[in-house]
Design an enzyme around this catalytic site. Structure first.
Site, mmCIF file in Angstrom:
data_model
loop_
_atom_site.group_PDB
_atom_site.id
_atom_site.type_symbol
_atom_site.label_atom_id
_atom_site.label_comp_id
_atom_site.label_asym_id
_atom_site.label_seq_id
_atom_site.Cartn_x
_atom_site.Cartn_y
_atom_site.Cartn_z
ATOM 1 N N HIS A 15 2.363 8.898 0.873
ATOM 2 C CA HIS A 15 1.269 8.806 -0.098
ATOM 3 C C HIS A 15 1.705 9.629 -1.311
ATOM 4 C CE1 HIS A 15 -1.517 7.107 2.908
ATOM 5 N NE2 HIS A 15 -0.823 7.862 3.759
ATOM 6 N N HIS A 74 5.483 6.753 6.666
ATOM 7 C CA HIS A 74 5.178 6.243 5.322
ATOM 8 C C HIS A 74 4.744 7.407 4.435
ATOM 9 C CE1 HIS A 74 1.267 6.232 7.427
ATOM 10 N NE2 HIS A 74 0.848 6.681 6.271
ATOM 11 N N HIS A 126 0.827 -1.207 0.000
ATOM 12 C CA HIS A 126 0.000 0.000 0.000
ATOM 13 C C HIS A 126 0.864 1.261 0.000
ATOM 14 C CE1 HIS A 126 -3.244 -2.702 0.923
ATOM 15 N NE2 HIS A 126 -2.732 -3.021 2.084
ATOM 16 N N THR A 186 -6.076 6.941 7.605
ATOM 17 C CA THR A 186 -6.632 7.154 6.258
ATOM 18 C C THR A 186 -6.711 5.842 5.476
ATOM 19 O OG1 THR A 186 -4.504 7.614 5.235
ATOM 20 C CG2 THR A 186 -5.684 9.491 6.204
ATOM 21 N N THR A 187 -6.363 4.754 6.117
ATOM 22 C CA THR A 187 -6.479 3.424 5.503
ATOM 23 C C THR A 187 -7.236 2.530 6.488
ATOM 24 O OG1 THR A 187 -4.381 2.716 6.495
ATOM 25 C CG2 THR A 187 -4.278 3.611 4.267
ATOM 26 N N GLU A 212 -2.954 13.316 0.466
ATOM 27 C CA GLU A 212 -4.262 12.929 1.011
ATOM 28 C C GLU A 212 -5.033 14.163 1.449
ATOM 29 O OE1 GLU A 212 -3.631 9.414 3.736
ATOM 30 O OE2 GLU A 212 -4.608 8.641 1.935
ATOM 31 N N HIS A 263 3.625 10.901 6.370
ATOM 32 C CA HIS A 263 2.952 10.714 7.657
ATOM 33 C C HIS A 263 3.916 10.048 8.635
ATOM 34 C CE1 HIS A 263 -1.260 10.646 5.593
ATOM 35 N NE2 HIS A 263 -0.813 11.872 5.795
#
Ligand SMILES: [Zn+2]
Length: 386
Positions: free
Chosen positions: A129, A127, A101, A233-234, A139, A152
């Site tokens: 995005h 991690h 992911h 957010t996941t 995000e 993040h």
């Protein structure tokens, strides 16, 4: 004739150049998610299905959100974020993993947030995005604007023994977030991390990398930020996150950004891109800011999160300057600057071209006058003779 061709060539070049640079990445932001089967229990291709398996994903305090700078409330009690232990010795090894992911760097709990929150929070992992080479993938958004990427750094409250225990508790987590933007220079702090992405190209792969200064992955200024209560957010989307989104952005060079966007695979032969969730409804939540609310109508300096606004306090302009940022980026983005250069080049070329054409016409006119005079005289002579 050859000069004509030269001017035409320059003219076409200018038009093409301006067109390429003026292209707005926002136009492409709603591209499809990556193809291929879902990875693990969830994927970015079935976001609308998340709440069927993970009910919290359908909750009223979800993340990310759009940060509407006109509706945030200045909260003077929000103190600067301070961290400790972020400079990890190169003797230590940190685990970098592609989980299908995103790419995750595990962090020792010796890294902590020591100021700016009601509690001490220990680091767990960080991690990213991102979007794709042609489309932004942050995000959170600012006044509807999406940035190329977002980092993040996930922490859990020291009131709990572990991330697993804290993740389900209100206020259990604190995430430090920053937007990633393209800048003219290479970012030294990111170079180290990005150089290992090739080693975790395939989903499930991991590698141990030497410790480095994690602080360098965040913006220089940690005192200006937005704060709100939200969620992971996941999946499982637990609504236990104290969000801090920094006003200052992080700058990566074009090459560095493309490494982030174009290296990691989510399954065989499929590059992991567009790994973000769209902004969720605020549902009456209040977004606080640690600095005075920006005033609309004025352009913020580059690196600030208010694309069409600027904070009224005089310290704003200078304090927004980031070490990753080029001097020119303060008032103009690279794209804007290049567009202006091409615009000027276009006007100069077009003017030179028309001046050239006019002079050429005059010359032709003069020479044709002479010719007609000759013909006229000759004709007259003939007439006379006749
Ligand atoms: Zn995240």
């Amino acid at each position: 004739m050859r000069l004509h061709h030269f001017w035409f060539f320059l003219l076409i070049l200018s038009i093409l150049g301006a067109k390429v640079i003026c292209h707005d990445p926002e136009d492409l932001q709603h591209e499809n998610h990556p193809p291929g089967p879902p990875h693990g229990h969830w994927s970015y291709t079935d976001i609308t299905e998340w709440d069927k398996v993970y009910p919290a994903c359908g909750g009223k305090e979800q993340s990310p959100i759009d940060l509407n700078t006109q509706e945030t409330r200045f909260e003077p009690s929000l103190k600067p974020i301070t961290v400790s232990g972020y400079d990890v010795s190169s003797e230590e090894r940190l685990k970098l993993k592609n989980n299908g992911h995103t790419v995750v760097l595990q962090l020792p709990d010796s890294l902590q947030i020591t100021g700016g929150l009601a509690n001490t929070y220990r680091a767990a992992q960080l991690h990213f995005h991102w979007g794709s080479l042609s489309s932004p993938g942050s995000e959170h958004t600012v006044n509807g604007k999406k940035f190329p990427g977002e980092i993040h750094v996930v922490h859990y409250s020291s009131s709990y023994k572990s991330l697993d225990e804290a993740v389900t508790q209100p206020g259990g987590l604190a995430v430090l977030a920053a937007f990633i933007q393209e800048g003219p220079e290479e970012n030294d702090s990111y170079r180290h991390l990005l150089s290992y992405l090739e080693n975790v190209k395939e989903a499930g792969q991991s590698t141990d990398i030497p410790g480095f200064d994690i602080r360098g992955l965040l913006p220089r200024q940690l005192d200006r930020y937005y704060r709100y209560n939200g969620s992971l957010t996941t999946p499982p989307c637990f609504q236990t996150v104290n969000w801090t989104i920094f006003n200052q952005t992080v700058f990566l060079s074009e090459d560095q950004l493309s490494i982030l966007e174009d290296t990691i695979h989510h399954d065989d032969d499929h590059i992991l891109q567009m790994n973000f969730r769209e902004p969720q409804s605020l549902n009456g939540r209040l977004v606080l800011s640690s600095f005075r609310a920006p005033v609309s109508g004025r352009k913020a300096p580059g690196g600030a999160l208010a694309p069409s606004s600027s904070a009224p306090d005089s310290a704003d302009g200078s304090s927004n300057h980031s070490e990753q940022e080029a001097p020119g980026a303060q008032t103009f983005g690279t794209g804007e600057l290049l567009a202006i250069i091409f615009g000027v080049l276009f006007v100069v070329t077009a003017l030179s071209f028309f001046i050239y054409v006019r002079q050429n016409r005059k010359r032709n006119h003069r020479s044709s006058d002479k010719k007609s005079n000759v013909i006229y005289k000759a004709a007259t002579a003939e007439d006379n003779m006749a």
